[in-house]
Design an enzyme around this catalytic site. Structure first.
Site, PDB file in Angstrom:
ATOM      1  CB  CYS A 252      -1.253 -15.969  41.204  1.00 46.23           C
ATOM      2  SG  CYS A 252      -2.165 -17.267  40.400  1.00 46.23           S
TER       3      CYS A 252
ATOM      4  CG  ASP B 267     -28.438  -6.961  45.242  1.00 48.47           C
ATOM      5  OD1 ASP B 267     -27.218  -7.180  45.057  1.00 48.47           O
ATOM      6  OD2 ASP B 267     -29.236  -6.827  44.294  1.00 48.47           O
TER       7      ASP B 267
HETATM    8  C1  BEZ Z   1       0.576 -18.515  37.278  1.00 50.99           C
HETATM    9  O1  BEZ Z   1      -0.067 -17.913  38.132  1.00 50.99           O
HETATM   10  O2  BEZ Z   1       1.629 -18.076  36.856  1.00 50.99           O
HETATM   11  C2  BEZ Z   1       0.044 -19.811  36.695  1.00 50.99           C
HETATM   12  C3  BEZ Z   1      -0.669 -20.682  37.489  1.00 50.99           C
HETATM   13  C4  BEZ Z   1      -1.123 -21.884  36.935  1.00 50.99           C
HETATM   14  C5  BEZ Z   1      -0.878 -22.167  35.595  1.00 50.99           C
HETATM   15  C6  BEZ Z   1      -0.194 -21.257  34.812  1.00 50.99           C
HETATM   16  C7  BEZ Z   1       0.292 -20.074  35.364  1.00 50.99           C
END
Ligand code: BEZ
Length: 222
Positions: free
Chosen positions: A46, A139
């Site tokens: 992330c 929209d």
């Molecule tokens: C990550 O963002 O690294 C991750 C999050 C949840 C499960 C596996 C990876």
């Protein structure tokens, strides 16, 4: 099962975010929007994604696409995590992320929008959010959705590419072929007759010969 399908109007949900409370429709205004969800704050994949999204924020702005992320932690966590994300990008830690992050710590939006990944759970056994991408038109209708599992990071170059295709095909009677990139030839949509296509594309189009003899593979330059 809750979720959102192509063509649906996204709900005008209220949410706490890193820039305060928002109502989704007012946040979008008349722009396009991208809502992208994340399994959890302070997770490695992330962090790479949010950092890349921050680096590309001018590209989204150029296309008039408002960006907003979502993760199932609190605003306080999101603010602390944002510093890591900007540091990952080697930005000054005091520079804010160029887009807000929704705090969906009760998972209410994740449930409403069908974002939960049943295969990924936190230490208490609660499901985490998948990596959803929702692209919304002016929209407020869903134009594209992609769902990745938590273990596979997204490709933001591809996200920009599909936005270019969505914006082009929203106003012109064309479609973009496999692996299309902006500037390349596009295809005349099948619902246009030869006569209509000739009128609409005065510069012409080329038709590929195929064994069926049907003239449906038609390319044109924009
Ligand atoms: C990550 O963002 O690294 C991750 C999050 C949840 C499960 C596996 C990876």
């Amino acid at each position: 099962m809750p979720g959102i399908l192509l063509g649906d109007v996204l709900p005008n949900f209220e949410a706490d975010t890193t820039i305060g409370k928002i109502h989704f429709h007012e946040f979008l205004g008349n722009s396009w929007g991208i809502l992208f969800s994340h399994p959890r704050d302070f997770t490695p994949v992330c962090t790479t994604e949010l950092a890349r999204a921050a680096k590309l924020s001018d590209e989204f702005k150029k296309r008039d696409v408002k960006m907003i992320a979502l993760s199932i932690d609190s605003v306080e966590d999101h603010r602390k995590w944002s510093e890591d994300i900007m540091a990952f990008n080697q930005e000054k830690t005091c520079s804010p992320l160029p887009y807000p992050i929704i705090a969906d710590d009760k998972r209410e939006l994740a449930v409403l929008l069908g974002m939960l990944d049943p295969d990924e759970r936190d230490k208490d056994g609660m499901p985490l959010t998948a990596r959803c991408v929702f692209i919304v038109g002016p929209d407020k209708r869903l134009k594209l959705s992609v769902l990745y599992p938590a273990t596979t990071g997204r490709n933001f170059d591809e996200i920009l590419r599909v936005i270019d295709s969505l914006q082009l095909t929203a106003t012109k009677k064309v479609a973009t072929p496999v692996d299309w990139k902006p500037g390349q030839e596009v295809m005349v949509i099948p619902s246009l007759s030869e006569e209509e296509a000739k009128k609409l594309f005065p510069a012409g189009f080329t038709t590929k010969d195929v064994p069926s003899g049907k003239k449906y593979i038609r390319y044109t330059k924009l």
